[in-house]
Design a protein around this motif. Structure first.
Motif, mmCIF file in Angstrom:
data_model
loop_
_atom_site.group_PDB
_atom_site.id
_atom_site.type_symbol
_atom_site.label_atom_id
_atom_site.label_comp_id
_atom_site.label_asym_id
_atom_site.label_seq_id
_atom_site.Cartn_x
_atom_site.Cartn_y
_atom_site.Cartn_z
ATOM 1 N N ARG A 117 -2.534 -3.982 8.381
ATOM 2 C CA ARG A 117 -2.971 -4.899 7.341
ATOM 3 C C ARG A 117 -4.332 -4.496 6.763
ATOM 4 N N GLN A 118 -5.189 -3.929 7.587
ATOM 5 C CA GLN A 118 -6.503 -3.488 7.098
ATOM 6 C C GLN A 118 -6.362 -2.416 6.033
ATOM 7 N N ALA A 119 -5.445 -1.477 6.250
ATOM 8 C CA ALA A 119 -5.267 -0.356 5.328
ATOM 9 C C ALA A 119 -4.448 -0.733 4.103
ATOM 10 N N PHE A 120 -3.481 -1.634 4.284
ATOM 11 C CA PHE A 120 -2.546 -1.947 3.203
ATOM 12 C C PHE A 120 -2.755 -3.318 2.566
ATOM 13 N N GLY A 121 -3.623 -4.125 3.163
ATOM 14 C CA GLY A 121 -3.841 -5.471 2.633
ATOM 15 C C GLY A 121 -4.863 -5.520 1.518
ATOM 16 N N LEU A 122 -5.233 -6.716 1.119
ATOM 17 C CA LEU A 122 -6.267 -6.912 0.104
ATOM 18 C C LEU A 122 -7.566 -6.327 0.639
ATOM 19 N N ALA A 123 -8.283 -5.591 -0.220
ATOM 20 C CA ALA A 123 -9.474 -4.872 0.240
ATOM 21 C C ALA A 123 -10.674 -5.182 -0.637
ATOM 22 N N SER A 124 -11.795 -5.532 -0.014
ATOM 23 C CA SER A 124 -13.023 -5.843 -0.735
ATOM 24 C C SER A 124 -13.459 -4.679 -1.622
ATOM 25 N N TYR A 125 -13.328 -3.469 -1.087
ATOM 26 C CA TYR A 125 -13.695 -2.264 -1.841
ATOM 27 C C TYR A 125 -12.948 -2.232 -3.171
ATOM 28 N N ALA A 126 -11.657 -2.528 -3.124
ATOM 29 C CA ALA A 126 -10.833 -2.517 -4.339
ATOM 30 C C ALA A 126 -11.122 -3.734 -5.215
ATOM 31 N N ASN A 127 -11.257 -4.899 -4.592
ATOM 32 C CA ASN A 127 -11.517 -6.134 -5.341
ATOM 33 C C ASN A 127 -12.739 -5.994 -6.239
ATOM 34 N N ARG A 128 -13.804 -5.430 -5.703
ATOM 35 C CA ARG A 128 -15.057 -5.307 -6.447
ATOM 36 C C ARG A 128 -14.985 -4.275 -7.568
ATOM 37 N N ARG A 129 -13.860 -3.599 -7.649
ATOM 38 C CA ARG A 129 -13.648 -2.630 -8.736
ATOM 39 C C ARG A 129 -12.536 -3.090 -9.688
ATOM 40 N N GLY A 130 -12.042 -4.300 -9.448
ATOM 41 C CA GLY A 130 -11.025 -4.851 -10.340
ATOM 42 C C GLY A 130 -9.594 -4.619 -9.902
ATOM 43 N N PHE A 131 -9.375 -4.393 -8.586
ATOM 44 C CA PHE A 131 -8.044 -4.119 -8.050
ATOM 45 C C PHE A 131 -7.806 -4.965 -6.795
ATOM 46 N N PHE A 132 -6.548 -5.145 -6.444
ATOM 47 C CA PHE A 132 -6.255 -5.905 -5.231
ATOM 48 C C PHE A 132 -6.322 -5.043 -3.969
ATOM 49 N N THR A 133 -5.782 -3.798 -4.055
ATOM 50 C CA THR A 133 -5.648 -2.954 -2.867
ATOM 51 C C THR A 133 -6.148 -1.541 -3.141
ATOM 52 N N PHE A 134 -6.291 -0.760 -2.076
ATOM 53 C CA PHE A 134 -6.678 0.643 -2.221
ATOM 54 C C PHE A 134 -5.658 1.398 -3.071
ATOM 55 N N HIS A 135 -4.366 1.151 -2.826
ATOM 56 C CA HIS A 135 -3.320 1.888 -3.529
ATOM 57 C C HIS A 135 -3.273 1.559 -5.020
ATOM 58 N N SER A 136 -3.809 0.408 -5.399
ATOM 59 C CA SER A 136 -3.840 0.029 -6.816
ATOM 60 C C SER A 136 -4.680 0.993 -7.644
ATOM 61 N N LEU A 137 -5.638 1.636 -7.003
ATOM 62 C CA LEU A 137 -6.569 2.521 -7.705
ATOM 63 C C LEU A 137 -5.950 3.843 -8.145
#
Length: 333
Positions: free
Chosen positions: A220-240
């Motif tokens: 869940r840490q790797a595939f879940g909602l991520a602060s790093y992504a959220n602060r860039r306008g995305f929900f998850t790492f993979h969204s980027l």
């Protein structure tokens, strides 16, 4: 002069007879050869597999009602280049398939959602199953096979799967919902240019810039909602990684997270980093947070509208049913 002509005629006679003799030898050889077989060389090399109980169950559960083939036997030819994947444990195959039958197929075909015929003509043609993780060249674990068509779904981590483990179920369904979302996006095209324009300059060319941020994260840490992504306008790492993945990730993230968790990600997006005493830098952070929140809200609304107009379903309502089914599934297992 006459002698030269006679010699030429003699040579011509000898050459002609030699040709006739050679031709007769070839014909004789052909007559001795065995006649060509009607059976294909490909057929001669083929090995017929007997249907197992698992094969019969797959046929009755996936192939006959939904037109989905399942390949759990090893086929290296359909594995993406550079991956670490390997054959699945047969003992875990049915458990994984029962999970996606309950949490994917039964979700979309439930009476309150799409009904039993909803998936007809919309399903991927084939599901491939592998035992290990799907790691790319940067060491980042991926949700799908980037070399595959959207008519295929690839299931990984079969060997480690446990239907009683909430984290394992979560990762499996994140992958399935992501891949099926991409399939729907092809069946029911979206305005890619309009969606792309929202976060146009933020998509990455590879996983290298974020592989370090993901690091040793699991589940869940790797595939879940991520602060790093959220602060860039995305929900998850993979969204980027691309507009297509971003679009699919909004669907997948919503179907595996509660509305409260999604709201928390939006709050995280609009929360600026703290620049300390540097007021100029703080202004930059504030603007970045404002923009990240704006983009995430806009993209979520875009996908929800698409789902409503093109798929004829409410993504928010589908989210509630999906979360309810996941909780019930984990509890009963």
């Amino acid at each position: 002069m006459k002698t030269i002509i006679k010699k030429a005629k003699f040579r011509s006679f000898i050459l002609k007879n030699l040709c006739i003799f050679a031709a007769s030898l070839l014909l004789a050889g052909c007559e001795k050869e065995a006649p060509l077989s009607d059976q294909s060389i490909v057929d001669l090399g083929a090995v017929k597999r007997e249907q197992t109980e698992l094969d019969k169950w797959i046929l009755e559960t996936f192939t006959l009602p939904y037109g989905i083939e399942v390949e759990y036997r090893w086929d290296r030819n359909v594995a993406q280049n550079g991956s670490w994947i390997y054959p699945p444990k047969i003992a875990n195959v049915k458990s994984v398939l029962k999970t996606i039958k309950t949490l994917w197929i039964a979700l979309y075909t439930s009476p309150e959602i799409g009904g039993e015929k909803f998936l007809l003509g919309k399903n991927p043609i084939k599901i491939y199953m592998y035992g290990g993780k799907n790691l790319d060249g940067s060491g980042m674990e991926l949700l799908d096979n980037p070399e595959a068509t959207t008519n295929e779904i690839f299931l990984y981590n079969v060997n480690e799967f446990d239907p009683r483990n909430e984290d394992k179920v979560f990762v499996l369904m994140r992958s399935v919902h992501h891949q099926f979302a991409k399939h729907l996006m092809v069946l029911f095209p979206y305005n890619r240019n309009k969606f792309l324009s929202i976060s146009r300059n933020k998509y990455l060319e590879s996983t290298k810039p974020i592989a370090g941020a993901v690091g040793a994260m699991q589940g869940r840490q790797a595939f879940g909602l991520a602060s790093y992504a959220n602060r860039r306008g995305f929900f998850t790492f993979h969204s980027l990684l691309s507009a297509e993945k971003d679009f699919a990730e909004i669907i997948s993230a919503k179907l595996t997270h509660t509305p409260k968790e999604i709201l928390t990600a939006l709050i995280e997006a609009k929360t600026p980093y703290n620049a300390g005493p540097d007021s100029d830098l703080q202004l930059v952070y504030n603007e970045n947070a404002r923009q990240a929140y704006k983009e995430l809200v806009e993209k979520q609304a875009f996908v929800e509208e698409y789902f409503s107009k093109e798929i004829k379903l409410s993504l928010n309502y589908l989210q509630l049913i999906s979360i309810k089914q996941m909780k019930a599934f984990i509890k009963q297992e």
